[in-house]
Enzyme design. Structure first.
Site, PDB file in Angstrom:
ATOM      1  N   ALA A 217       0.850  -1.193   0.000  1.00  0.00           N
ATOM      2  CA  ALA A 217       0.000   0.000   0.000  1.00  0.00           C
ATOM      3  C   ALA A 217       0.885   1.244   0.000  1.00  0.00           C
ATOM      4  O   ALA A 217       2.006   1.217   0.503  1.00  0.00           O
ATOM      5  CB  ALA A 217      -0.883  -0.013   1.238  1.00  0.00           C
TER       6      ALA A 217
ATOM      7  N   GLY B 262       0.810  -5.083   1.029  1.00  0.00           N
ATOM      8  CA  GLY B 262      -0.235  -5.187   0.018  1.00  0.00           C
ATOM      9  C   GLY B 262       0.268  -5.792  -1.284  1.00  0.00           C
ATOM     10  O   GLY B 262      -0.515  -6.376  -2.042  1.00  0.00           O
TER      11      GLY B 262
ATOM     12  N   GLU C 184      -0.026  -9.386  -0.703  1.00  0.00           N
ATOM     13  CA  GLU C 184      -1.466  -9.691  -0.658  1.00  0.00           C
ATOM     14  C   GLU C 184      -2.047  -9.742  -2.078  1.00  0.00           C
ATOM     15  O   GLU C 184      -2.862 -10.595  -2.405  1.00  0.00           O
ATOM     16  CB  GLU C 184      -2.208  -8.638   0.185  1.00  0.00           C
ATOM     17  CG  GLU C 184      -1.857  -8.736   1.673  1.00  0.00           C
ATOM     18  CD  GLU C 184      -2.418  -7.597   2.500  1.00  0.00           C
ATOM     19  OE1 GLU C 184      -2.193  -6.426   2.106  1.00  0.00           O
ATOM     20  OE2 GLU C 184      -3.057  -7.850   3.524  1.00  0.00           O
TER      21      GLU C 184
ATOM     22  N   GLU D 234       3.912  -5.060   7.744  1.00  0.00           N
ATOM     23  CA  GLU D 234       2.984  -4.073   8.327  1.00  0.00           C
ATOM     24  C   GLU D 234       3.265  -3.809   9.798  1.00  0.00           C
ATOM     25  O   GLU D 234       3.081  -2.694  10.290  1.00  0.00           O
ATOM     26  CB  GLU D 234       1.532  -4.543   8.143  1.00  0.00           C
ATOM     27  CG  GLU D 234       0.991  -4.379   6.728  1.00  0.00           C
ATOM     28  CD  GLU D 234       1.316  -5.536   5.797  1.00  0.00           C
ATOM     29  OE1 GLU D 234       2.193  -6.365   6.143  1.00  0.00           O
ATOM     30  OE2 GLU D 234       0.695  -5.619   4.723  1.00  0.00           O
TER      31      GLU D 234
HETATM   32  N1  3HC Z   1       4.507   3.534   0.271  1.00  0.00           N
HETATM   33  C1  3HC Z   1       4.920   4.770  -0.097  1.00  0.00           C
HETATM   34  N2  3HC Z   1       6.176   5.062  -0.418  1.00  0.00           N
HETATM   35  C2  3HC Z   1       7.059   4.053  -0.351  1.00  0.00           C
HETATM   36  C3  3HC Z   1       6.712   2.762   0.021  1.00  0.00           C
HETATM   37  C4  3HC Z   1       5.351   2.506   0.336  1.00  0.00           C
HETATM   38  N3  3HC Z   1       4.908   1.304   0.689  1.00  0.00           N
HETATM   39  N4  3HC Z   1       7.808   1.991  -0.008  1.00  0.00           N
HETATM   40  C5  3HC Z   1       8.814   2.785  -0.398  1.00  0.00           C
HETATM   41  N5  3HC Z   1       8.369   4.028  -0.596  1.00  0.00           N
HETATM   42  C6  3HC Z   1       9.142   5.178  -1.077  1.00  0.00           C
HETATM   43  C7  3HC Z   1      10.135   5.674  -0.049  1.00  0.00           C
HETATM   44  O1  3HC Z   1       9.542   6.589   0.839  1.00  0.00           O
HETATM   45  C8  3HC Z   1      11.191   6.299  -0.921  1.00  0.00           C
HETATM   46  O2  3HC Z   1      10.725   7.567  -1.296  1.00  0.00           O
HETATM   47  P1  3HC Z   1      11.746   8.795  -1.486  1.00  0.00           P
HETATM   48  O3  3HC Z   1      12.694   8.367  -2.566  1.00  0.00           O
HETATM   49  O4  3HC Z   1      10.864   9.930  -1.820  1.00  0.00           O
HETATM   50  O5  3HC Z   1      12.433   8.950  -0.143  1.00  0.00           O
HETATM   51  C9  3HC Z   1      11.195   5.434  -2.173  1.00  0.00           C
HETATM   52  O6  3HC Z   1       9.938   4.748  -2.169  1.00  0.00           O
HETATM   53  C10 3HC Z   1      12.303   4.391  -2.199  1.00  0.00           C
HETATM   54  O7  3HC Z   1      12.279   3.697  -0.970  1.00  0.00           O
HETATM   55  P2  3HC Z   1      13.618   3.406  -0.165  1.00  0.00           P
HETATM   56  O8  3HC Z   1      14.437   4.627  -0.078  1.00  0.00           O
HETATM   57  O9  3HC Z   1      13.198   2.753   1.112  1.00  0.00           O
HETATM   58  O10 3HC Z   1      14.323   2.380  -1.151  1.00  0.00           O
HETATM   59  P3  3HC Z   1      15.051   1.014  -0.850  1.00  0.00           P
HETATM   60  O11 3HC Z   1      15.448   0.472  -2.150  1.00  0.00           O
HETATM   61  O12 3HC Z   1      16.069   1.187   0.219  1.00  0.00           O
HETATM   62  O13 3HC Z   1      13.914   0.046  -0.205  1.00  0.00           O
HETATM   63  C11 3HC Z   1      11.811  -1.082  -0.039  1.00  0.00           C
HETATM   64  C12 3HC Z   1      12.812  -0.346  -0.956  1.00  0.00           C
HETATM   65  C13 3HC Z   1      12.422  -2.397   0.476  1.00  0.00           C
HETATM   66  C14 3HC Z   1      10.574  -1.362  -0.820  1.00  0.00           C
HETATM   67  C15 3HC Z   1      11.493  -0.188   1.191  1.00  0.00           C
HETATM   68  O14 3HC Z   1      11.149   1.094   0.735  1.00  0.00           O
HETATM   69  C16 3HC Z   1      10.387  -0.670   2.071  1.00  0.00           C
HETATM   70  O15 3HC Z   1      10.593  -1.537   2.895  1.00  0.00           O
HETATM   71  N6  3HC Z   1       9.190  -0.078   1.906  1.00  0.00           N
HETATM   72  C17 3HC Z   1       8.098  -0.303   2.814  1.00  0.00           C
HETATM   73  C18 3HC Z   1       7.374  -1.583   2.529  1.00  0.00           C
HETATM   74  C19 3HC Z   1       6.196  -1.725   3.447  1.00  0.00           C
HETATM   75  O16 3HC Z   1       6.256  -1.492   4.636  1.00  0.00           O
HETATM   76  N7  3HC Z   1       5.078  -2.157   2.883  1.00  0.00           N
HETATM   77  C20 3HC Z   1       3.872  -2.342   3.623  1.00  0.00           C
HETATM   78  C21 3HC Z   1       3.025  -1.119   3.461  1.00  0.00           C
HETATM   79  S1  3HC Z   1       1.584  -1.218   4.469  1.00  0.00           S
HETATM   80  C22 3HC Z   1       0.534  -2.185   3.570  1.00  0.00           C
HETATM   81  O17 3HC Z   1       0.884  -2.676   2.527  1.00  0.00           O
HETATM   82  C23 3HC Z   1      -0.820  -2.341   4.160  1.00  0.00           C
HETATM   83  C24 3HC Z   1      -1.607  -3.393   3.458  1.00  0.00           C
HETATM   84  O18 3HC Z   1      -1.523  -4.595   4.200  1.00  0.00           O
HETATM   85  C25 3HC Z   1      -3.071  -3.013   3.346  1.00  0.00           C
END
Ligand code: 3HC
Ligand code: NAI
Length: 685
Positions: free
Chosen positions: A58, A99, A102, A122
């Site tokens: 997400a 997501g 998922e 999450e």
């Molecule tokens: N949502 C919004 N922005 C995101 C994002 C996300 N899920 N994941 C990454 N980004 C953005 C970062 O903020 C960053 O933005 P910026 O360049 O403006 O600072 C850009 O994408 C690149 O991210 P990273 O700097 O972290 O790049 P890396 O290559 O080091 O890592 C990654 C990539 C492993 C995908 C890491 O970003 C990460 O772990 N992201 C979070 C993943 C996450 O927690 N997903 C779960 C979301 S909650 C969800 O899905 C709820 C659902 O169950 C309903």
């Protein structure tokens, strides 16, 4: 629009950098899917992302905004995929997180590159999966694998998950072809499409598993609502799909609007922000291939290890052969233990060790692109070392000091090139802790600073910019916090009252247990060094000095604030410590009173907030959120509480100002009361 290849519709997820499932991408997938359904020439569908990401889940920046609620929301989209009469196969490369996973689980088949990383992180955002993850993953991969992924939040590789039941196929190359073949197979099959919602779990087994895991939650996990919610959602997987989904969604939405999740989202973005230099300081970093580390003690060896792990060549320089041998042994022992524990392949460890050149010959320094000094914390020793570095390092090399407290300018000043000098303050253990304070001296040039930040990223650290001030950002705030905790001892609390209250707030350890662990003599030495310049009118708590004079230096002497039996802390402080504290109270004319945990927590936090505001107004911290990143990453501040700045912003302003005033009055002469205006401003870039 999808691409048609041999009757297979290829839907490409194309929202760089990580295919987060924002409203626009959800809409695109839904409309491509609808067109594929309607298209007579399409027999099956493949969903594919980029090399970097199938999808990172997400879009976190949409949380709490109308965009998150814009249809198709994720659960709607996923239901449409499961409902599809034509088979849909996920082709997974890069990451499939939250997501994103998922989405893959809603498909009828999943093929992954073996290097792909899959997970439900999450929990690290104070959430549980909110679009069927808690219901789908246990059905596909079993309770144990599912719970491990969801409770740790740590992704696993497709290679590791190959036998779990989550994936139909794991391939080394040619992902798209494999996914197409699988999609064709499903289209040709006469059996109904495999839909995760049609699987049923053994209700009794789910209940027993959940009960067992509930009893294993740690005190810190119990402070964070997502851990209990995760088990509640998992329990709902014992019933039918629809009610399980409804329960999961309700829990997810409740968590999402709560304070811990807000704090964790704030940390997520604050960390990414922290590693970017403000626009005015941006420059091209100098290339770094070879790093020289001077001093192979605790820190030097750790720094060498993280540089080796990052693929850099490392020169390790010591003052004599015996010290060098000890340092090299530290590095070797580390790799040996990694290999023995099965955490690193022997060949990888050997390659890292082969990049290490131990030496006592200063002339070797000319090979280094960047030099990091990690010798004793003594200005004379460090200045002598920097004169040597200045003599031997090549022109253009970046010169860094790992000092914890000393003045970076006083160190840079002994060289002919102060513009090349900066501080790189690693935390102990240097190969484990992610935080790196990158300290800008008065003359540090922009490209040197950029090199420090870039090196931090190369070393997989979290670099945070700091100005040059005593203790930089972290130690300065920690000192203010610790001083306030000492005041509370004089006022009437025992060390365990303070430690328990702060653990109750979520700190991994209280300040006095931490002090015992690091050794009281470090602070004692510093206090003695500062004694001559200390103003006698300031409130100074001498309890630590008295303990040290009595030979109680902390854990290493089995006694400090606490006593230790067989390496374990005795929970309550002993008579000698209590007597020392009572004497300190009496000398200050304080009638001791008991302090409730809430007061202890509040005073400790207020002290941090005051110091944070000072750091910001002095320009030592360039962003308020950087301070929170430092405290969370380096000092055990509970991440789900956001950090002292985040905490301050949740407080009523009038009460906050009033309490800070009382804090300043209690501290007395010399205490600087900060202006909170800048710190409390939420909007920053
Ligand atoms: N949502 C919004 N922005 C995101 C994002 C996300 N899920 N994941 C990454 N980004 C953005 C970062 O903020 C960053 O933005 P910026 O360049 O403006 O600072 C850009 O994408 C690149 O991210 P990273 O700097 O972290 O790049 P890396 O290559 O080091 O890592 C990654 C990539 C492993 C995908 C890491 O970003 C990460 O772990 N992201 C979070 C993943 C996450 O927690 N997903 C779960 C979301 S909650 C969800 O899905 C709820 C659902 O169950 C309903
Ligand atoms: P240490 O005492 O373990 O190691 C220092 C090493 O420097 C010793 O091996 C010593 O032989 C070597 N050394 C001393 N003079 C030298 C010289 N002239 N030339 C070459 N080598 C020399 O100390 P530690 O703990 O590793 O600390 C080093 C630096 O890191 C200090 O500035 C300290 O403040 C800082 N630091 C320490 C942290 C910690 O938790 N230990 C955390 C963050 C920073």
């Amino acid at each position: 629009m999808f691409e048609l290849q041999d009757s297979i519709a290829i839907i490409k997820l194309n929202r760089p950098p990580v295919n987060s499932l924002g409203a626009a991408l959800r809409q695109q997938i839904a409309s491509d899917l609808e067109q594929a359904q309607a298209h007579k020439g399409v027999r099956a569908v493949v969903l594919i992302g980029s090399d970097k990401a199938f999808s990172a889940g997400a879009d976190v920046s949409e949380f709490g905004t109308p965009l998150q609620r814009q249809e198709p929301i994720l659960p709607t989209l996923l239901a449409r995929i499961q409902d599809s009469s034509k088979p849909v196969v996920a082709a997974i490369s890069g990451v499939a997180l939250g997501g994103g996973l998922e989405l893959a689980m809603a498909c009828h088949g999943r093929v992954a590159l073996e290097s792909a990383k899959l997970g439900l992180p999450e929990i690290t955002l104070g959430l549980i999966p909110g679009a069927s993850g808690t219901q789908a993953l246990p059905r596909l991969a079993g309770l144990s694998v599912a719970y491990t992924l969801m409770q740790s939040g740590v992704p696993q590789s497709a290679r590791q998950l190959a036998e779990s039941g989550l994936l139909d196929q794991v391939v080394a190359t040619d992902l798209l072809q494999a996914a197409q073949a699988h999609a064709t197979e499903l289209a040709n099959s006469n059996t109904p499409l495999p839909r995760v919602r049609e699987r049923q779990l053994d209700a009794a087994a789910v209940q027993a598993f959940v009960n067992e895991q509930r009893s294993k939650l740690s005190p810190r996990q119990k402070l964070q609502p997502a851990y209990t919610a995760l088990l509640d959602a998992l329990l709902a997987a014992s019933g039918d799909w629809a009610s399980g989904l409804a329960r999961e969604r309700a829990l997810f939405l409740k968590l999402q609007s709560g304070l811990p999740a807000q704090a964790l989202r704030y940390q997520f973005f604050a960390e990414r922000q922290a590693s970017k230099l403000p626009a005015s300081l941006q420059a091209e970093p100098r290339p770094v291939h070879t790093v020289a580390v001077i001093g192979a003690g605790t820190m030097g060896a750790g720094i060498a290890i993280c540089a080796l792990d990052a693929g850099l060549s490392v020169l390790l320089l010591e003052q004599d052969d015996a010290a060098l041998q000890r340092g090299q042994q530290r590095v070797n022992d580390h790799y040996q233990s990694r290999v023995t524990a099965g955490k690193m392949k022997a060949a990888v460890a050997a390659a890292a060790q082969a990049r290490l050149t131990p030496t006592t010959d200063w002339a070797q320094l000319k090979r280094a692109d960047l030099v990091i000094e990690a010798v004793f914390e003594d200005i004379g020793v460090k200045q002598a070392v920097f004169q040597q570095i200045d003599t031997h390092a090549r022109a253009g090399a970046v010169l860094a000091t790992n000092t914890s407290y000393l003045d970076v300018d006083a160190i840079a000043g002994v060289t002919q090139r102060p513009q090349d000098v900066l501080g790189l303050h690693f935390f102990s253990p240097a190969n484990v802790m992610k935080l790196l304070e990158v300290v800008c001296g008065a003359k540090t040039s922009a490209d040197v600073l950029a090199t420090g930040m870039a090196l931090g990223k190369t070393l997989k650290k979290l670099p945070v910019l700091s100005g040059n001030a005593f203790g930089f950002i972290g130690n300065r705030i920690y000192n203010a916090y610790r001083q306030q905790c000492e005041f509370m001892l004089e006022d009437g609390a025992w060390p365990e009252d303070v430690d328990n209250a702060l653990q109750g707030f979520g700190f991994a350890m209280g300040p006095f247990a931490v002090a015992d662990l690091s050794g009281l003599d470090i602070a004692w030495r510093m206090r003695k060094a500062q004694a001559a310049t200390r103003d006698p009118r300031e409130r100074y708590v001498a309890i630590l000095d008295h303990l040290c004079e009595a030979g109680r230096l902390g854990r290493k002497t089995d006694a400090g604030y606490y006593t230790y039996k067989d390496g374990r802390q005795v929970k309550t402080t002993d008579a000698l410590v209590r007597q020392t504290i009572e004497q300190a109270s009496a000398q200050r004319g304080i009638t001791r009173r008991s302090l409730v945990p809430e007061e202890i927590q509040r005073r400790a936090l207020l002290a941090m907030v005051n110091e944070a505001a000072l750091l910001l107004s002095e320009g030592i911290a360039s962003r308020a959120s950087d301070i929170d990143v430092v405290l969370v990453q380096g000092y055990g501040f509970p991440r789900w509480q956001g950090g002292p700045v985040f905490w301050a912003r949740q407080q009523d302003r009038t009460v906050l100002e009033h309490d800070l005033q009382s804090l300043a009055a209690e501290a007395g002469y010399g205490y600087v009361r900060a202006d909170l205006s800048t710190l409390l401003k939420v909007d920053e870039s």
